[in-house]
Design an enzyme around this catalytic site. Sequence first.
Site, PDB file in Angstrom:
ATOM      1  N   GLY A  71       0.802  -1.213   0.000  1.00 53.20           N
ATOM      2  CA  GLY A  71       0.000   0.000   0.000  1.00 53.20           C
ATOM      3  C   GLY A  71       0.841   1.272   0.000  1.00 53.20           C
ATOM      4  N   THR A  72       1.907   1.270   0.775  1.00 50.41           N
ATOM      5  CA  THR A  72       2.747   2.472   0.876  1.00 50.41           C
ATOM      6  C   THR A  72       3.348   2.811  -0.484  1.00 50.41           C
ATOM      7  OG1 THR A  72       3.250   1.956   3.172  1.00 50.41           O
ATOM      8  CG2 THR A  72       4.760   3.453   2.043  1.00 50.41           C
ATOM      9  N   ASN A 149      -8.334   3.793   8.201  1.00 50.62           N
ATOM     10  CA  ASN A 149      -7.733   2.669   8.925  1.00 50.62           C
ATOM     11  C   ASN A 149      -7.972   2.729  10.427  1.00 50.62           C
ATOM     12  OD1 ASN A 149      -5.898   4.815   7.852  1.00 50.62           O
ATOM     13  ND2 ASN A 149      -4.615   4.130   9.541  1.00 50.62           N
ATOM     14  N   GLN A 177      -7.621  -0.477   3.203  1.00 50.39           N
ATOM     15  CA  GLN A 177      -8.430  -1.075   4.281  1.00 50.39           C
ATOM     16  C   GLN A 177      -9.800  -1.524   3.810  1.00 50.39           C
ATOM     17  OE1 GLN A 177      -7.393  -1.998   7.126  1.00 50.39           O
ATOM     18  NE2 GLN A 177      -5.548  -0.790   7.494  1.00 50.39           N
ATOM     19  N   SER A 197      -3.367  -3.486  -0.936  1.00 50.41           N
ATOM     20  CA  SER A 197      -2.279  -4.173  -0.246  1.00 50.41           C
ATOM     21  C   SER A 197      -2.746  -5.578   0.140  1.00 50.41           C
ATOM     22  CB  SER A 197      -1.913  -3.388   1.017  1.00 50.41           C
ATOM     23  OG  SER A 197      -0.935  -4.077   1.749  1.00 50.41           O
ATOM     24  N   ALA A 198      -1.850  -6.570  -0.008  1.00 47.13           N
ATOM     25  CA  ALA A 198      -2.259  -7.964   0.216  1.00 47.13           C
ATOM     26  C   ALA A 198      -2.381  -8.329   1.694  1.00 47.13           C
ATOM     27  CB  ALA A 198      -1.262  -8.908  -0.463  1.00 47.13           C
ATOM     28  N   HIS A 199      -1.504  -7.743   2.545  1.00 45.65           N
ATOM     29  CA  HIS A 199      -1.455  -8.270   3.917  1.00 45.65           C
ATOM     30  C   HIS A 199      -2.625  -7.825   4.786  1.00 45.65           C
ATOM     31  CE1 HIS A 199       0.202  -4.860   6.448  1.00 45.65           C
ATOM     32  NE2 HIS A 199       0.461  -4.383   5.244  1.00 45.65           N
ATOM     33  N   THR A 235      12.473  -7.327 -10.891  1.00 47.54           N
ATOM     34  CA  THR A 235      11.930  -8.672 -11.091  1.00 47.54           C
ATOM     35  C   THR A 235      10.707  -8.872 -10.195  1.00 47.54           C
ATOM     36  OG1 THR A 235      14.142  -9.449 -11.592  1.00 47.54           O
ATOM     37  CG2 THR A 235      12.525 -11.136 -10.970  1.00 47.54           C
ATOM     38  N   CYS A 323       1.418   1.999  12.615  1.00 45.30           N
ATOM     39  CA  CYS A 323       2.549   2.869  12.300  1.00 45.30           C
ATOM     40  C   CYS A 323       2.630   4.015  13.299  1.00 45.30           C
ATOM     41  CB  CYS A 323       2.413   3.423  10.894  1.00 45.30           C
ATOM     42  SG  CYS A 323       1.533   2.344   9.778  1.00 45.30           S
TER      43      CYS A 323
HETATM   44  N1  PLP Z   1      -3.037   2.903   3.429  1.00 46.45           N
HETATM   45  C1  PLP Z   1      -3.787   2.558   4.482  1.00 46.45           C
HETATM   46  C2  PLP Z   1      -5.158   3.141   4.622  1.00 46.45           C
HETATM   47  C3  PLP Z   1      -3.310   1.675   5.427  1.00 46.45           C
HETATM   48  O1  PLP Z   1      -4.055   1.347   6.486  1.00 46.45           O
HETATM   49  C4  PLP Z   1      -2.008   1.133   5.270  1.00 46.45           C
HETATM   50  C5  PLP Z   1      -1.439   0.216   6.286  1.00 46.45           C
HETATM   51  O2  PLP Z   1      -1.789   0.244   7.436  1.00 46.45           O
HETATM   52  C6  PLP Z   1      -1.255   1.516   4.141  1.00 46.45           C
HETATM   53  C7  PLP Z   1      -1.807   2.403   3.247  1.00 46.45           C
HETATM   54  C8  PLP Z   1       0.112   0.969   3.905  1.00 46.45           C
HETATM   55  O3  PLP Z   1       0.039  -0.332   3.398  1.00 46.45           O
HETATM   56  P1  PLP Z   1       1.307  -1.313   3.473  1.00 46.45           P
HETATM   57  O4  PLP Z   1       1.436  -1.756   4.879  1.00 46.45           O
HETATM   58  O5  PLP Z   1       0.964  -2.423   2.527  1.00 46.45           O
HETATM   59  O6  PLP Z   1       2.485  -0.524   2.993  1.00 46.45           O
END
Ligand code: PLP
Length: 397
Positions: A71-72, A149, A177, A197-199, A235, A323
């Site tokens: 996601g970041t 989030n 989210q 984001s996958a996780h 890659t 975070c």
């Molecule tokens: N955007 C939102 C709304 C999130 O909640 C998060 C992670 O908590 C991210 C972006 C970042 O995602 P990633 O952990 O995959 O970098």
Amino acid sequence: MKRVYLDHNATTPLDQRVLEAMQPYLGEYFGNASSLHYYGRRAQQALEASRAQAAKLIGAQPDEIIFTSGGTESDNMALRGIAYYKGSGHIITSSVEHHAVLRTCGILAGNDFSVTYLPVDRQGLVDPDEVKRSIRRDTILISVMLANNETGVIEPIPEIGLIARERGIPFHCDAVQAMGKMPVDVGALHVDLLSLSAHKIYGPKGVGALFVKNGTNLSPLITGGHHERGLRAGTENVPAIVGFARALEIAADELDIYRVQVLHLRNKLESNLLTGIEGVTLHSARADRLPHTSCMGFASVEAESILLHLDLKGIAASSGSACTTGEPEPSHVLTTMDVPPEIAQGTIRFSLGRENTEEEIAYTGEVLKAAVSQLRAISFPWQEAGKRIAITGGMNF
Ligand code: PLP
């Protein structure tokens, strides 16, 4: 010890079915997707099947999916990608975005770009009219998240998307989210860029995607080989991408689990705490929220102390986004929503998942009641508030 995981917005466990889908690509089919031989072709086939799968699940075309490290990176790619392509201009975002968006905007603001941070109301909602009013001749991008989030609030993305489209301004949406907990369709949302984001959906960590609508121009952040349409060199992490696509598929198939089962448990937890403990605030109670997130403020106690009590009893929750944990100041989301500091500082985020049970939720309620009452017995602000209640006959939170 009994363990209860209620921090799914931080991350989710890997689904066994996802792991099974990934395994061949961690072993036998280890090839580089750019190689021309058999091994490469196997990896390439899996990569493109995953791309088609991810695209289908959000209503996109396969060539509109760029795989990233999460996601970041997707947020950075959208914001910096558009900004660097344009060279200068004005960006509109909301003040409740994830730091991946806010800190990126902060850096761009110091370098030839100006940024408007939209306020939110007390529920945490952005006003589409405010978006309209903020648009300038030089606006190059609008970025607003689909769901928050910390509070789970669902923003009015289709309305904002229409405004952006009418003015011909690219619109980015962080759906990290929201994915898997509500329908996400890029056409219905009117977005040009969308981060995933996958996780957060029982997939592996370190993989995600950016949807880039055909015709949207952006500069690459990572240069090198011609991977991912030249927008993201390197890659490809095929096993992780295969896992991500499988996680997306399961999330779509099992959306009803969130709509029914998880929502039921979340509501149970909320009503238990709201009726069983004095001085509890349910943030964004009057807004549309994701079915699994509950953000609650316990007046006059420190969130960290509650979290320690919970952890000792095997319960994992969070005091905001993972975070932000460790940062002493209250969450920027709650501050922007005008939540008083004595409530913001005692705010816990519970984010449920599909494996949680009734028994776990009942246990969490009992542990919390005991923890809050123990902490308040030694909380000076709470004792003072108690005196106020005795005098005025009302709770003032
Ligand atoms: N955007 C939102 C709304 C999130 O909640 C998060 C992670 O908590 C991210 C972006 C970042 O995602 P990633 O952990 O995959 O970098």
